[in-house]
Each structure stands twice: as C-alpha cells, then as structure tokens.
Scaffold this motif. Structure first.
Motif, PDB file in Angstrom:
ATOM      1  N   THR A  76       0.878  -1.210   0.062  1.00 61.14           N
ATOM      2  CA  THR A  76       0.027   0.089  -0.065  1.00 61.14           C
ATOM      3  C   THR A  76       0.982   1.069  -0.028  1.00 61.14           C
ATOM      4  O   THR A  76       0.592   2.163  -0.655  1.00 61.14           O
ATOM      5  CB  THR A  76      -0.882  -0.021   1.308  1.00 61.14           C
ATOM      6  OG1 THR A  76      -1.747  -1.049   1.060  1.00 61.14           O
ATOM      7  CG2 THR A  76      -1.545   0.994   1.435  1.00 61.14           C
ATOM      8  N   LEU A  77       1.771   1.336   0.799  1.00 63.18           N
ATOM      9  CA  LEU A  77       2.862   2.440   1.037  1.00 63.18           C
ATOM     10  C   LEU A  77       3.297   2.700  -0.398  1.00 63.18           C
ATOM     11  O   LEU A  77       3.613   3.722  -0.951  1.00 63.18           O
ATOM     12  CB  LEU A  77       3.815   2.313   1.861  1.00 63.18           C
ATOM     13  CG  LEU A  77       3.253   1.951   3.375  1.00 63.18           C
ATOM     14  CD1 LEU A  77       4.415   2.085   4.289  1.00 63.18           C
ATOM     15  CD2 LEU A  77       2.331   3.311   3.704  1.00 63.18           C
ATOM     16  N   GLU A  78       4.023   1.518  -1.062  1.00 64.75           N
ATOM     17  CA  GLU A  78       4.482   1.890  -2.484  1.00 64.75           C
ATOM     18  C   GLU A  78       3.601   2.242  -3.390  1.00 64.75           C
ATOM     19  O   GLU A  78       4.198   3.100  -4.285  1.00 64.75           O
ATOM     20  CB  GLU A  78       4.994   0.383  -3.000  1.00 64.75           C
ATOM     21  CG  GLU A  78       6.517   0.046  -1.783  1.00 64.75           C
ATOM     22  CD  GLU A  78       6.905  -1.563  -2.226  1.00 64.75           C
ATOM     23  OE1 GLU A  78       5.972  -2.242  -2.820  1.00 64.75           O
ATOM     24  OE2 GLU A  78       7.933  -1.853  -1.790  1.00 64.75           O
ATOM     25  N   THR A  79       2.340   1.962  -3.543  1.00 67.28           N
ATOM     26  CA  THR A  79       1.371   2.258  -4.239  1.00 67.28           C
ATOM     27  C   THR A  79       1.069   3.758  -4.293  1.00 67.28           C
ATOM     28  O   THR A  79       1.152   4.725  -5.096  1.00 67.28           O
ATOM     29  CB  THR A  79       0.039   1.679  -4.092  1.00 67.28           C
ATOM     30  OG1 THR A  79       0.354   0.335  -4.341  1.00 67.28           O
ATOM     31  CG2 THR A  79      -0.889   2.180  -5.206  1.00 67.28           C
ATOM     32  N   VAL A  80       0.860   4.223  -2.638  1.00 60.91           N
ATOM     33  CA  VAL A  80       0.810   5.410  -2.492  1.00 60.91           C
ATOM     34  C   VAL A  80       1.962   6.464  -3.007  1.00 60.91           C
ATOM     35  O   VAL A  80       1.682   7.369  -3.378  1.00 60.91           O
ATOM     36  CB  VAL A  80       0.685   5.980  -0.913  1.00 60.91           C
ATOM     37  CG1 VAL A  80       0.791   7.441  -0.797  1.00 60.91           C
ATOM     38  CG2 VAL A  80      -0.855   5.163  -0.495  1.00 60.91           C
ATOM     39  N   TRP A  81       3.097   5.869  -2.828  1.00 62.54           N
ATOM     40  CA  TRP A  81       4.305   6.771  -3.012  1.00 62.54           C
ATOM     41  C   TRP A  81       4.270   6.828  -4.690  1.00 62.54           C
ATOM     42  O   TRP A  81       4.662   8.010  -4.969  1.00 62.54           O
ATOM     43  CB  TRP A  81       5.710   5.811  -2.700  1.00 62.54           C
ATOM     44  CG  TRP A  81       6.986   6.389  -3.272  1.00 62.54           C
ATOM     45  CD1 TRP A  81       7.535   5.860  -4.013  1.00 62.54           C
ATOM     46  CD2 TRP A  81       7.707   7.337  -2.907  1.00 62.54           C
ATOM     47  NE1 TRP A  81       8.914   6.445  -4.450  1.00 62.54           N
ATOM     48  CE2 TRP A  81       8.817   7.452  -3.729  1.00 62.54           C
ATOM     49  CE3 TRP A  81       7.398   8.732  -2.166  1.00 62.54           C
ATOM     50  CZ2 TRP A  81       9.636   8.572  -3.784  1.00 62.54           C
ATOM     51  CZ3 TRP A  81       8.244   9.744  -2.168  1.00 62.54           C
ATOM     52  CH2 TRP A  81       9.459   9.611  -2.843  1.00 62.54           C
ATOM     53  N   GLY A  82       4.404   5.922  -5.450  1.00 59.42           N
ATOM     54  CA  GLY A  82       4.144   5.884  -6.612  1.00 59.42           C
ATOM     55  C   GLY A  82       3.164   7.010  -7.267  1.00 59.42           C
ATOM     56  O   GLY A  82       3.405   7.645  -8.097  1.00 59.42           O
ATOM     57  N   ASN A  83       1.989   7.110  -6.870  1.00 54.29           N
ATOM     58  CA  ASN A  83       1.082   8.101  -7.258  1.00 54.29           C
ATOM     59  C   ASN A  83       1.287   9.300  -6.505  1.00 54.29           C
ATOM     60  O   ASN A  83       1.176  10.480  -7.321  1.00 54.29           O
ATOM     61  CB  ASN A  83      -0.569   7.737  -6.371  1.00 54.29           C
ATOM     62  CG  ASN A  83      -1.074   6.285  -7.206  1.00 54.29           C
ATOM     63  OD1 ASN A  83      -0.706   6.096  -8.253  1.00 54.29           O
ATOM     64  ND2 ASN A  83      -1.685   5.580  -6.357  1.00 54.29           N
ATOM     65  N   LEU A  84       1.958   9.339  -5.728  1.00 51.06           N
ATOM     66  CA  LEU A  84       2.460  10.665  -5.006  1.00 51.06           C
ATOM     67  C   LEU A  84       3.314  11.457  -6.062  1.00 51.06           C
ATOM     68  O   LEU A  84       3.264  12.605  -6.261  1.00 51.06           O
ATOM     69  CB  LEU A  84       3.145  10.603  -3.566  1.00 51.06           C
ATOM     70  CG  LEU A  84       3.393  11.853  -2.792  1.00 51.06           C
ATOM     71  CD1 LEU A  84       3.195  11.584  -1.363  1.00 51.06           C
ATOM     72  CD2 LEU A  84       5.129  12.151  -3.067  1.00 51.06           C
ATOM     73  N   CYS A  85       4.422  10.663  -6.405  1.00 52.18           N
ATOM     74  CA  CYS A  85       5.265  11.025  -7.439  1.00 52.18           C
ATOM     75  C   CYS A  85       4.914  11.691  -8.700  1.00 52.18           C
ATOM     76  O   CYS A  85       5.153  12.641  -9.077  1.00 52.18           O
ATOM     77  CB  CYS A  85       6.496  10.074  -7.589  1.00 52.18           C
ATOM     78  SG  CYS A  85       7.450   9.718  -6.127  1.00 52.18           S
ATOM     79  N   LYS A  86       3.714  10.933  -9.096  1.00 54.35           N
ATOM     80  CA  LYS A  86       3.211  11.220 -10.356  1.00 54.35           C
ATOM     81  C   LYS A  86       2.420  12.542 -10.171  1.00 54.35           C
ATOM     82  O   LYS A  86       2.545  13.425 -11.073  1.00 54.35           O
ATOM     83  CB  LYS A  86       2.070  10.143 -10.764  1.00 54.35           C
ATOM     84  CG  LYS A  86       2.835   8.657 -11.184  1.00 54.35           C
ATOM     85  CD  LYS A  86       1.465   7.760 -11.497  1.00 54.35           C
ATOM     86  CE  LYS A  86       2.333   6.390 -12.065  1.00 54.35           C
ATOM     87  NZ  LYS A  86       1.194   5.600 -12.288  1.00 54.35           N
ATOM     88  N   ILE A  87       1.927  12.835  -9.096  1.00 55.40           N
ATOM     89  CA  ILE A  87       1.053  13.891  -8.822  1.00 55.40           C
ATOM     90  C   ILE A  87       1.985  15.195  -8.796  1.00 55.40           C
ATOM     91  O   ILE A  87       1.597  16.238  -9.056  1.00 55.40           O
ATOM     92  CB  ILE A  87       0.351  13.733  -7.431  1.00 55.40           C
ATOM     93  CG1 ILE A  87      -0.845  12.788  -7.777  1.00 55.40           C
ATOM     94  CG2 ILE A  87      -0.412  15.424  -6.987  1.00 55.40           C
ATOM     95  CD1 ILE A  87      -1.570  12.400  -6.355  1.00 55.40           C
ATOM     96  N   VAL A  88       3.163  15.094  -7.943  1.00 58.40           N
ATOM     97  CA  VAL A  88       4.139  15.927  -8.067  1.00 58.40           C
ATOM     98  C   VAL A  88       4.581  16.479  -9.331  1.00 58.40           C
ATOM     99  O   VAL A  88       4.769  17.712  -9.726  1.00 58.40           O
ATOM    100  CB  VAL A  88       5.465  15.472  -7.074  1.00 58.40           C
ATOM    101  CG1 VAL A  88       6.505  16.634  -7.165  1.00 58.40           C
ATOM    102  CG2 VAL A  88       4.840  15.443  -5.550  1.00 58.40           C
ATOM    103  N   VAL A 128      14.452  11.632  -5.527  1.00 60.99           N
ATOM    104  CA  VAL A 128      13.892  10.728  -6.659  1.00 60.99           C
ATOM    105  C   VAL A 128      13.485  11.659  -7.733  1.00 60.99           C
ATOM    106  O   VAL A 128      12.476  12.608  -7.533  1.00 60.99           O
ATOM    107  CB  VAL A 128      12.880   9.770  -6.109  1.00 60.99           C
ATOM    108  CG1 VAL A 128      12.325   9.032  -7.664  1.00 60.99           C
ATOM    109  CG2 VAL A 128      13.227   8.695  -5.288  1.00 60.99           C
ATOM    110  N   LYS A 129      14.111  11.718  -8.992  1.00 61.41           N
ATOM    111  CA  LYS A 129      13.563  12.912 -10.012  1.00 61.41           C
ATOM    112  C   LYS A 129      12.519  12.351 -10.687  1.00 61.41           C
ATOM    113  O   LYS A 129      12.305  11.075 -11.091  1.00 61.41           O
ATOM    114  CB  LYS A 129      14.941  12.853 -10.961  1.00 61.41           C
ATOM    115  CG  LYS A 129      14.719  13.800 -12.207  1.00 61.41           C
ATOM    116  CD  LYS A 129      15.468  13.790 -13.237  1.00 61.41           C
ATOM    117  CE  LYS A 129      17.128  14.080 -13.097  1.00 61.41           C
ATOM    118  NZ  LYS A 129      17.744  14.158 -14.286  1.00 61.41           N
ATOM    119  N   VAL A 130      11.562  13.098 -10.815  1.00 64.08           N
ATOM    120  CA  VAL A 130      10.073  12.816 -11.149  1.00 64.08           C
ATOM    121  C   VAL A 130       9.742  13.739 -12.286  1.00 64.08           C
ATOM    122  O   VAL A 130       9.073  13.359 -13.253  1.00 64.08           O
ATOM    123  CB  VAL A 130       8.781  12.913 -10.123  1.00 64.08           C
ATOM    124  CG1 VAL A 130       9.277  12.090  -8.899  1.00 64.08           C
ATOM    125  CG2 VAL A 130       9.001  14.409  -9.756  1.00 64.08           C
TER     126      VAL A 130
END
Length: 739
Positions: free
Chosen positions: A629-641, A729-731
C-alpha cells in the motif's frame, strides 16, 4: 549444475563458520555437483584482496557430522574418493581463482560460484564493500562465472540446526532459480537470508533490493590494545563478537607512542542507518525479516549524475578542492551567504555545505564576497533577505535558494486555477482526480458574500442541495484563505448559513481587536487560527475529503519535501513524514467547530506532541496491504508532484518563473482516503522544517545534504562528498530555457 563454493569464514566451526556444512549438504542433496575451496582460517573483512608474493599452500578438510566440529584437516588429499574440501592459506578471492583453474577439472566446467553462507549479514555498503564473501563472488564474476554472495543474517547466537537447515533450503532454491532465470546484464547477486523460523516456507517474502549507502560517522573502527590483551587477536572469536556489537568503544587520546590496534567497528552506525532509511534497500529488507536479493555489477559502477559532464580541472584547482598549485595562503573561491534566521535549520544547512564543499567560506552578506573574481556564491537565506538583483545580474556566479515568482503553486487560489486549467487541457491527467474540487472567490466583508459566490457554481449548487439533507448526507467543504499558512482561517461548513457565520465571526474579532476564536464561543477549540478577511480577500472553498484514512482513529496528512532545480528538474524526497491531528477524528457533521481532530498541522498543537510525527514508511504495520500500500501511495504521489510542477511551468509562465541559477525546497501536503486514493492539499514555500522535531532531525539533515549534492555542487563545479542523493527521486526533467 557444477557449483564451486567458497567463503570467508573458513571450515566448519560452531564459533566462526557454523553454516557452511549445512549449505553444502543441502546443495549436494538437491542434485548439484559441489566443489569446495575455503580459506584455512577466518578471512572476513578482506574484500576482494589477494596476498601478493605469498605462496599458497593447500591442506585438505574431511567434513564430520553436521552441526558439530569433528571434521579433520590433512596435509595430503585422501585416496579413497571420499568427500574432501580444499583449504588454502589465502583470501576468498584466491579460493575462487584456485577452485576455478586448478582443481575439479574431472567434474566438468563450473557453472556457478557461490561465496558463503557468511556468518552474519552482508547488507548495506559498510558491510558489502569490505566483505570477503562479496569479494569471493566478485572474483567469480570477473572470471566470467555466474556468481552469488550468500549471507545468513542471525539475530541471536543460538545455532539452531532446524533454522539453519531452513535457511540452507531457501538458499538452494534461490540459487537454482537464479541460475535458470539469470537477468541479462547482472554479474552477481548478493543474497541475505534472515535466520528465522520457517524462512524456507512459500509465504516468506523475497525482495529485489539495492544496497543502502551508509557511512561510518561515530569515529575510528580500530580499538587500541594493551600488551596484556594479545588474546584479542584471535580472529575467529573477534568476528563472532563484532557481528553483534552495537555498542560504543572508548578511545584514549595519548601522546605519540608505540601502540597496537584491533579491528573493532562501531555497528551502531549501520543499525542507525538502516532504522532511518526508507524501504527498498538490503538493510531494510533484512531488518523486516525478508530475504534480500541485490543484483550487482562486477565493477565500481559509474555514477549517472556525472556522465556527460566536463571535468574542468582548472576550475577545481581554483576552488581549492585539489589544491595542486595553491599554497596555504590562497583564499577559497566558494562562498556561502546563509541567513535562514532559524536556529533549527541554519546549522543544518551550513553543515551540509561544509560536508560536500570542504573549502567553502561563509559570509554574512554578499558585500563581503569579492565577486570581481571567479568566486561562486551560494545564497541560502530567507526570501526577504535574498539579493535577487545580484542573482539576476550574475547568473554564472550566484545560486540562490528560491525562485522570484512561484505563486502559481504556493498561493492556494492560484494553485486551484493552475490545476483547473491544466486538467481542462489534459483531462487524462492524474490531477483530475488528485485535487479535490475547489472554488475560488474574493471577499472583503461578509455582507458581500452573495456577490462573491456568483461564479462558484459547483459550491452554490452543493450548498443549496445540502439545505435539504441531514449533516451526515451533506457534501462538506473546507474554507482556506488563499495566502495564509499554519492553519490560519481554515474552517469547515456545509451550508451557506454556516459559511456566512464564519466570515461574520472574523469581522467581530477584527472590530473588537480580539482573536476571532475568543470572540465567538461557537467557533469551538480553534484558538490561534483567526484571520482578517479584508486583508486576505482571496479564498477557496474545497470539497472536504471524507472518509479520510485513519490510523489509531487519528487523521493524518503526508508532508513531502520536493526540490526544484533550475528550469526545470524536480525531485521528491523519499523520506516522507506523516503528521497526525491532536485529537481523535470525528466526522464534520458531529462537530464542525472543533478542528483539532481535523487539522493535522503540528504547529497548532501545544504541549507534548508524542506520536504526532511519524515516518511514512513505518506505517506499513498499521495499513491494510502493508508495504505494498505504501509503495502504491508513493508511486501515485510522485506522479502528482510531477504533473503539478509541469502544470505550473507550462501553463502558468507568468506566475511560475524558473531561474537557471536557483533551486527551491517546497513542502507538499497530501491526504489519503480510505480507498488509498492520494490527494494534493497544498504547496508550501519555505516549509516549517521544525515540525519534524528532534527525533527525526536526521531526516532534515539528509534532505539538505541531498539538495547540496544535486543543486549546488554542479553549479560550483565540484562533485561533492555528501549524502542523501539516493533519497531524492527525480520525477520531472523538462527544458524551459532560462526563464
């Protein structure tokens, strides 16, 4: 499959090499042809070394009973064809070379080299770079063989045969799988298997990881010996001792005299680095009880951040980094003007600069810096203190810590407009679902509220519909002043009457000269969050996120630090904070006036804030789905940023103007609902780093070190020696030119 087994712990010994016999036994039972060459004694911590000029003399070991020390060593090989291992008075890498080239030809070509199992974990850089186990596997890879460095991470010294056998069974299964499914480009794998009950069970988690980059920080790794302590030179016993040592060793500072030293590393550094790290690395995986597999290259791999850059040796010499020609009287040509005016932050910034740029000198303002020469200046100060005129005039000499114009992000009503325009052009954008519907309006006085809301169609429709609904069935809204921070002026409402009452309460406080929260008891426990309406004017009303994800029945938001560099690269700091509300959560229809269960700003919490600040990656035990769950949240968070900054940079060029010689740290706040959807709440410039607190101050120190490495050292022409880069992490990387 023909497997050559080497190690760095030597032949079977319950004291220093308790796992090798079990592993060889299970590997042979699996059908593999096994050949064994080991050091004749303990050879830990030697890396991939060879003894130059030494004549290697083998002896021959005949294994005894499993899990006992009844094997025997002989000067000559046996003639009856029984099991026998070769022992050499060399290093693990030498064992690999000799095993591959001078023995066992009658068994056919060797398909794989396995170095281990090591007595103790070989996770994180501090273990791995010195490991003889890794060195033995590295030598195999350099000889063209698929190789594995295998280590068993023990948590106590009870060498339980059942658990050791489980680890050996798991190891054999992994090795056979990797051999059959070798990833192209991988030279060797480093495997860490925790010695836990049932480690060979199918449900045990196995993760591919990277090596945690850590460093010695607490002092020397050698301890002085007195003459009567010569018995400490028993290397086998010392290896058994230090593998579990996490204490501190006292150092004496004496006048110069003859001394002896013994290897006594301070493993508190390693344990601390693992505890403070995020998920995904080998140390973290082992600490969680997971099997860790780390794919490696058999070289000192290049650092991508430097590839393609020109090495200007003259500039480096003038910076005082190499000082090939500079004398002691030569002045430093790298300066820093640090004026953050925050006792928590200022020393951390200065320490990060000194760590990566040892030659840097500090000045209180730009007038003290001799800018007529080739000096580079880092201007890291409060926004009001930055000399932007000089920054614009000297883009090649001065780098500053803020853009001049970035209100497209940091003002709430501008942010709402930025996202609304971007989503209109790009309806498939993740921002279409990641930013709650927001209606912005301007208001001077409560009596003009009707006129102010004329164009807020969605808000007006919702408030009208709410009039006929019970509190539980209403769509609740949150009011936010466009230019306030620290929770000022935030209120909840569900009807137009409630919204009007909010603005009237602000005006009563203004008229009386008192705090709005003190002048109106109906506003509940919101002391310290009042505003003056006609001074701010700009507001947004945003749909309230309900139901939010709760932990311990407390609401929380994620504080994420984001670094923006030049025009434009964007990095997200992986060490995210979770900030919790002061009180248990209660739905807004039960009490919309008391905000202490709704607002998660820790700056509003008085007294003890125990448990209000936690690390995001530590929440796995409290969430359904755990780490996944945390990894999914982290991935979505990076996309939003990434999407948010791209929206501002490409769609709001007037209100977000980047500079090639500037960087800025933003604090972005996110909320998660019960379906683990991630929502962007706001973007803050000059975020309040103090809310991290003393407990996690290392997180902020790591952030500043990473910022210096990524944003500052390339500008001043150096490759720094600091840390923190792995956690940035570069996004986003888009070219916007100079402006």
């Amino acid at each position: 499959m023909h497997v050559l087994v080497v190690n760095d712990d030597g032949p079977p010994s319950q004291q220093s090499s308790p796992y090798i016999h079990s592993f060889v036994h299970e590997l042979r039972k699996s059908g593999a042809s096994v050949s064994v060459v080991l050091p004749h004694a303990q050879r830990s911590w030697v890396g991939k070394a060879h003894f130059v000029g030494k004549t290697i003399v083998p002896t021959y070991f005949r294994p005894g009973t499993l899990y006992t020390d009844d094997g025997s060593t002989h000067d000559r090989p046996r003639l009856d064809g029984g099991e026998e291992w070769v022992l050499v008075d060399g290093t693990p890498a030498s064992c690999t070379q000799i095993g591959l080239n001078h023995y066992f030809q009658e068994k056919g070509p060797i398909d794989m080299v396995v170095s281990g199992p090591n007595y103790g974990r070989n996770s994180t850089a501090l273990f791995s770079l010195s490991s003889g186990t890794v060195g033995g596997a590295m030598e195999g890879a350099l000889c063209g063989k698929r190789s594995v460095a295998l280590s068993y991470a023990f948590f106590n010294r009870n060498h339980d045969p059942v658990i050791i056998r489980s680890a050996s069974l798991m190891s054999v299964r992994l090795i056979k799988y990797l051999h059959a499914n070798w990833t192209p480009g991988v030279d060797l794998y480093a495997i860490n298997v925790p010695l836990l009950e049932g480690i060979d069970k199918p449900e045990r988690k196995i993760l591919y990881t990277h090596i945690l980059q850590n460093r010695w920080v607490t002092g020397c790794s050698f301890e002085e010996l007195e003459d009567d302590e010569a018995d400490k030179s028993d290397t086998g016993r010392r290896e058994a001792e230090i593998r579990g040592d996490v204490g501190e060793h006292e150092h004496k500072h004496l006048a110069l005299k003859h001394k002896k030293f013994i290897w006594a590393p301070k493993f508190a550094d390693i344990h601390r680095s693992v505890e403070e790290s995020g998920p995904g690395n080998d140390g973290w995986a082992v600490a969680k009880g997971y099997v860790s597999i780390t794919p490696l290259k058999a070289n000192f791999m290049h650092y991508d951040g430097l590839v393609g850059q020109e090495l200007n040796i003259n500039a480096i010499e003038s910076m005082g980094s190499l000082l090939l020609k500079a004398g002691p009287q030569e002045k430093s040509s790298c300066w820093a003007v640090v004026g953050y005016e925050d006792a928590y932050v200022q020393p951390k910034i200065q320490a990060a600069l000194k760590k990566s740029i040892p030659c840097i000198k500090f000045a209180s303002n730009l007038t003290e810096v001799p800018l007529e020469n080739s000096e580079k200046v880092v201007h890291w100060s409060t926004y009001e203190s930055i000399d932007f005129e000089s920054v614009l005039q000297r883009p090649d000499s001065i780098i500053c810590c803020s853009y001049i114009i970035r209100k497209a992000l940091i003002r709430k009503h501008y942010l709402a407009q930025t996202i609304r325009q971007h989503v209109t052009k790009h309806p498939e954008s993740p921002l279409s679902k990641a930013f709650p519907l927001a209606c912005d309006f301007e208001l001077d006085y409560a009596e003009f509220l009707d006129e102010a809301l004329i164009e807020t169609y969605e808000l007006c429709d919702s408030l009208r519909a709410n009039e006929e609904k019970s509190g539980k069935d209403r769509q609740w809204w949150i009011l936010k002043p466009g230019m306030s921070d620290r929770g000022q002026g935030i209120r909840l409402f569900g009807t137009k009457e409630e919204l009007t009452a909010i603005f009237q309460s602000f005006e009563r406080a203004e008229d009386s000269g008192d705090d709005a929260d003190e002048s109106n008891e109906d506003q509940g426990n919101n002391k310290g969050t009042s505003i003056v309406t006609n001074q701010l004017r700009h507001f947004i009303a945003q749909k309230y996120i309900h139901p939010p994800l709760l932990i311990g029945n407390r609401k929380f938001h994620l504080r994420t630090y984001v670094l923006s560099v030049g025009g434009l690269k964007v990095y997200v700091y992986k060490r995210v904070l979770a900030l919790f509300a002061a009180k248990m959560y209660s739905p807004p229809w039960k009490d919309s006036q008391d905000l202490t269960g709704h607002l998660t700003n820790t700056c509003l919490q008085s007294g003890e804030r125990e448990g209000s600040v936690r690390l995001f990656w530590d929440l796995h035990a409290s969430l359904p789905g755990g780490t996944l769950t945390l990894e999914t949240v982290w991935g979505n968070l990076c996309k939003i940023v990434a999407e948010t900054f791209e929206a501002a940079a490409t769609g709001q060029r007037v209100h977000f103007q980047t500079l090639p010689n500037a960087f800025e740290i933003f604090g972005l706040d996110f909320m998660i609902d019960t379906d683990t959807n991630v929502y962007l709440l706001e973007v803050n410039s000059y975020p309040d780093f103090k809310q991290t607190g003393d407990k996690f101050s290392g997180l902020i120190e790591g952030l500043f070190e990473g910022v210096v490495e990524v944003a500052v050292t390339p500008f001043v022409g150096l490759s720094g020696v600091g840390g923190g880069v792995d956690d940035l992490v570069k996004v986003l990387d888009i070219g916007l030119g100079s402006w």
